[in-house]
Every structure is written in C-alpha cells, then in structure tokens.
Scaffold this motif. Sequence first.
Motif, PDB file in Angstrom:
ATOM      1  N   LYS A   1     -27.857  -1.898 -28.094  1.00 15.83           N
ATOM      2  CA  LYS A   1     -27.219  -0.627 -28.465  1.00 15.83           C
ATOM      3  C   LYS A   1     -28.103   0.561 -28.101  1.00 15.83           C
ATOM      4  CE  LYS A   1     -24.207  -2.458 -32.040  1.00 15.83           C
ATOM      5  NZ  LYS A   1     -23.857  -2.482 -33.463  1.00 15.83           N
ATOM      6  N   GLU A   2     -29.411   0.419 -28.257  1.00 15.58           N
ATOM      7  CA  GLU A   2     -30.338   1.503 -27.917  1.00 15.58           C
ATOM      8  C   GLU A   2     -30.323   1.779 -26.419  1.00 15.58           C
ATOM      9  OE1 GLU A   2     -32.912   4.522 -27.660  1.00 15.58           O
ATOM     10  OE2 GLU A   2     -31.927   3.792 -29.471  1.00 15.58           O
ATOM     11  N   ALA A   3     -30.249   0.719 -25.609  1.00 17.58           N
ATOM     12  CA  ALA A   3     -30.207   0.891 -24.156  1.00 17.58           C
ATOM     13  C   ALA A   3     -28.959   1.663 -23.739  1.00 17.58           C
ATOM     14  CB  ALA A   3     -30.251  -0.467 -23.456  1.00 17.58           C
ATOM     15  N   VAL A   4     -27.840   1.431 -24.428  1.00 17.65           N
ATOM     16  CA  VAL A   4     -26.600   2.152 -24.138  1.00 17.65           C
ATOM     17  C   VAL A   4     -26.692   3.580 -24.671  1.00 17.65           C
ATOM     18  CG1 VAL A   4     -24.113   2.238 -24.557  1.00 17.65           C
ATOM     19  CG2 VAL A   4     -25.220   0.042 -24.079  1.00 17.65           C
ATOM     20  N   ALA A   5     -27.175   3.733 -25.906  1.00 16.53           N
ATOM     21  CA  ALA A   5     -27.269   5.060 -26.520  1.00 16.53           C
ATOM     22  C   ALA A   5     -28.196   5.989 -25.731  1.00 16.53           C
ATOM     23  CB  ALA A   5     -27.757   4.939 -27.966  1.00 16.53           C
TER      24      ALA A   5
ATOM     25  N   SER B   1     -22.760   0.143 -20.974  1.00 15.37           N
ATOM     26  CA  SER B   1     -22.189  -0.785 -21.951  1.00 15.37           C
ATOM     27  C   SER B   1     -23.190  -1.883 -22.266  1.00 15.37           C
ATOM     28  CB  SER B   1     -20.902  -1.420 -21.408  1.00 15.37           C
ATOM     29  OG  SER B   1     -21.216  -2.311 -20.345  1.00 15.37           O
ATOM     30  N   THR B   2     -22.975  -2.546 -23.401  1.00 18.64           N
ATOM     31  CA  THR B   2     -23.849  -3.663 -23.744  1.00 18.64           C
ATOM     32  C   THR B   2     -23.671  -4.809 -22.746  1.00 18.64           C
ATOM     33  OG1 THR B   2     -22.199  -4.465 -25.323  1.00 18.64           O
ATOM     34  CG2 THR B   2     -23.999  -3.122 -26.204  1.00 18.64           C
ATOM     35  N   SER B   3     -22.469  -4.961 -22.225  1.00 23.37           N
ATOM     36  CA  SER B   3     -22.241  -5.999 -21.209  1.00 23.37           C
ATOM     37  C   SER B   3     -23.100  -5.740 -19.978  1.00 23.37           C
ATOM     38  CB  SER B   3     -20.769  -6.040 -20.811  1.00 23.37           C
ATOM     39  OG  SER B   3     -19.986  -6.496 -21.876  1.00 23.37           O
ATOM     40  N   GLU B   4     -23.228  -4.488 -19.602  1.00 23.02           N
ATOM     41  CA  GLU B   4     -24.048  -4.133 -18.450  1.00 23.02           C
ATOM     42  C   GLU B   4     -25.515  -4.483 -18.702  1.00 23.02           C
ATOM     43  OE1 GLU B   4     -25.280  -0.221 -15.844  1.00 23.02           O
ATOM     44  OE2 GLU B   4     -23.590  -0.060 -17.210  1.00 23.02           O
ATOM     45  N   VAL B   5     -25.996  -4.250 -19.928  1.00 19.53           N
ATOM     46  CA  VAL B   5     -27.377  -4.583 -20.287  1.00 19.53           C
ATOM     47  C   VAL B   5     -27.591  -6.088 -20.148  1.00 19.53           C
ATOM     48  CG1 VAL B   5     -29.140  -4.531 -22.096  1.00 19.53           C
ATOM     49  CG2 VAL B   5     -27.505  -2.657 -21.914  1.00 19.53           C
ATOM     50  N   VAL B   6     -26.650  -6.866 -20.683  1.00 20.67           N
ATOM     51  CA  VAL B   6     -26.766  -8.324 -20.632  1.00 20.67           C
ATOM     52  C   VAL B   6     -26.722  -8.812 -19.188  1.00 20.67           C
ATOM     53  CG1 VAL B   6     -25.657 -10.499 -21.274  1.00 20.67           C
ATOM     54  CG2 VAL B   6     -25.879  -8.656 -22.962  1.00 20.67           C
ATOM     55  N   ARG B   7     -25.818  -8.267 -18.378  1.00 27.10           N
ATOM     56  CA  ARG B   7     -25.743  -8.676 -16.968  1.00 27.10           C
ATOM     57  C   ARG B   7     -27.058  -8.375 -16.242  1.00 27.10           C
ATOM     58  NH1 ARG B   7     -20.365  -6.950 -17.550  1.00 27.10           N
ATOM     59  NH2 ARG B   7     -20.884  -4.856 -16.865  1.00 27.10           N
ATOM     60  N   ASP B   8     -27.635  -7.201 -16.505  1.00 23.49           N
ATOM     61  CA  ASP B   8     -28.895  -6.844 -15.859  1.00 23.49           C
ATOM     62  C   ASP B   8     -30.014  -7.789 -16.308  1.00 23.49           C
ATOM     63  OD1 ASP B   8     -30.499  -5.244 -14.128  1.00 23.49           O
ATOM     64  OD2 ASP B   8     -31.277  -4.182 -15.880  1.00 23.49           O
ATOM     65  N   ALA B   9     -30.040  -8.102 -17.610  1.00 24.39           N
ATOM     66  CA  ALA B   9     -31.053  -9.028 -18.128  1.00 24.39           C
ATOM     67  C   ALA B   9     -30.914 -10.400 -17.487  1.00 24.39           C
ATOM     68  CB  ALA B   9     -30.934  -9.134 -19.646  1.00 24.39           C
ATOM     69  N   LEU B  10     -29.678 -10.841 -17.307  1.00 25.37           N
ATOM     70  CA  LEU B  10     -29.452 -12.141 -16.671  1.00 25.37           C
ATOM     71  C   LEU B  10     -29.851 -12.118 -15.203  1.00 25.37           C
ATOM     72  CD1 LEU B  10     -26.124 -13.170 -18.390  1.00 25.37           C
ATOM     73  CD2 LEU B  10     -28.396 -14.188 -18.717  1.00 25.37           C
ATOM     74  N   ARG B  11     -29.619 -10.996 -14.529  1.00 25.75           N
ATOM     75  CA  ARG B  11     -30.065 -10.879 -13.129  1.00 25.75           C
ATOM     76  C   ARG B  11     -31.586 -10.957 -13.048  1.00 25.75           C
ATOM     77  NH1 ARG B  11     -26.220  -6.768 -13.254  1.00 25.75           N
ATOM     78  NH2 ARG B  11     -24.298  -7.376 -12.234  1.00 25.75           N
ATOM     79  N   CYS B  12     -32.263 -10.287 -13.974  1.00 22.42           N
ATOM     80  CA  CYS B  12     -33.736 -10.326 -14.003  1.00 22.42           C
ATOM     81  C   CYS B  12     -34.222 -11.749 -14.279  1.00 22.42           C
ATOM     82  CB  CYS B  12     -34.274  -9.367 -15.058  1.00 22.42           C
ATOM     83  SG  CYS B  12     -34.046  -7.637 -14.638  1.00 22.42           S
ATOM     84  N   TRP B  13     -33.559 -12.432 -15.213  1.00 20.75           N
ATOM     85  CA  TRP B  13     -33.907 -13.810 -15.542  1.00 20.75           C
ATOM     86  C   TRP B  13     -33.736 -14.705 -14.319  1.00 20.75           C
ATOM     87  CZ3 TRP B  13     -30.140 -17.889 -16.436  1.00 20.75           C
ATOM     88  CH2 TRP B  13     -30.713 -19.081 -16.885  1.00 20.75           C
ATOM     89  N   LYS B  14     -32.633 -14.505 -13.607  1.00 22.11           N
ATOM     90  CA  LYS B  14     -32.379 -15.291 -12.400  1.00 22.11           C
ATOM     91  C   LYS B  14     -33.465 -15.021 -11.350  1.00 22.11           C
ATOM     92  CE  LYS B  14     -28.958 -16.096  -8.787  1.00 22.11           C
ATOM     93  NZ  LYS B  14     -27.674 -15.698  -8.232  1.00 22.11           N
ATOM     94  N   ALA B  15     -33.838 -13.753 -11.175  1.00 20.61           N
ATOM     95  CA  ALA B  15     -34.885 -13.392 -10.215  1.00 20.61           C
ATOM     96  C   ALA B  15     -36.216 -14.019 -10.612  1.00 20.61           C
ATOM     97  CB  ALA B  15     -35.014 -11.877 -10.108  1.00 20.61           C
ATOM     98  N   GLN B  16     -36.509 -14.020 -11.904  1.00 21.65           N
ATOM     99  CA  GLN B  16     -37.757 -14.614 -12.395  1.00 21.65           C
ATOM    100  C   GLN B  16     -37.769 -16.117 -12.130  1.00 21.65           C
ATOM    101  OE1 GLN B  16     -38.282 -14.381 -16.639  1.00 21.65           O
ATOM    102  NE2 GLN B  16     -40.494 -14.565 -16.485  1.00 21.65           N
ATOM    103  N   ARG B  17     -36.653 -16.782 -12.377  1.00 23.97           N
ATOM    104  CA  ARG B  17     -36.557 -18.218 -12.104  1.00 23.97           C
ATOM    105  C   ARG B  17     -36.720 -18.499 -10.619  1.00 23.97           C
ATOM    106  NH1 ARG B  17     -32.047 -21.387 -15.318  1.00 23.97           N
ATOM    107  NH2 ARG B  17     -32.961 -22.913 -13.935  1.00 23.97           N
ATOM    108  N   THR B  18     -36.110 -17.677  -9.784  1.00 24.37           N
ATOM    109  CA  THR B  18     -36.227 -17.847  -8.338  1.00 24.37           C
ATOM    110  C   THR B  18     -37.679 -17.678  -7.905  1.00 24.37           C
ATOM    111  OG1 THR B  18     -33.970 -17.072  -8.013  1.00 24.37           O
ATOM    112  CG2 THR B  18     -35.432 -16.992  -6.098  1.00 24.37           C
TER     113      THR B  18
END
Length: 126
Positions: free
Chosen positions: A56-60, A66-83
């Motif tokens: 919520k703070e990232a959106v505010a 949106s919170t969905s956008e935050v989660v998608r970005d976090a998942l992209r970062c996680w995927k990049a880290q795994r790669t």
Amino acid sequence: MWSRLELGGRLSRVEDKCPAALRRSICYYESNKGVVVANVQKLSVALTPEIIAMLKEAVASGEYTSTSEVVRDALRCWKAQRTAHEVDAEELRRLWREGVASETSIEGEAVFHRLREKYASQPKKG
C-alpha cells in the motif's frame, strides 16, 4: 517507450511512473483499471500485515499504480535473481570442469596450511 499513463486526470510518460524493470517490458495502462496485460489470471495470495502495508505504501507514494503492479514487479525481480543464480551456478560448474581438465592440482591440505601461516602472521584487527 512513449506511451502515456493517465492518473487522476493528468498524463505523464510511462518512464515517470514505471520502474526500470517494467520499462524493459511491455507496459500498457488504462485509466482507473491498472495495467492491461494479455492472458492475465487472478490469483489469491495470503500476505502478512507488514507486506500488505509495504504494498500500500508503494502505491500511496506514487511509485506504482496498483498493488498488483508492485507484486508483478517483485516477481520479475525474483525471476531475474533466480536466473542470475542459475548463471552463477553454471559459471562455477564451468570453472570446475576447466580446473579438472587442466590436470594441474595442489593438495588441499598444503594450500590450507600455507593460508593458515599467512593469516596467523598478520596483525590482528580490532
């Protein structure tokens, strides 16, 4: 990318609102509907109150729309880290194979003995 993002009736460049990871991805926005992406599925996830507050703070703060956008970005970062981790592991395997193939080796205990002597002779820090 020069697509436009509409927030609260004003338009601004996607680069102004889109994190770097998203700038390299396809990024479409629609007013009051968040990111429009093909083949999106909704998923319910249980999160701790601390994580929810961070979302919520990232959106505010305006960093995300949106919170969905935050989660998608976090998942992209996680995927990049795994790669990156997979690339690092493959690099270690390559170096290991290269070392074995070189047929040049030193007995491990001799190396450790030399290192112990080297560091024992150095002044202690602190």
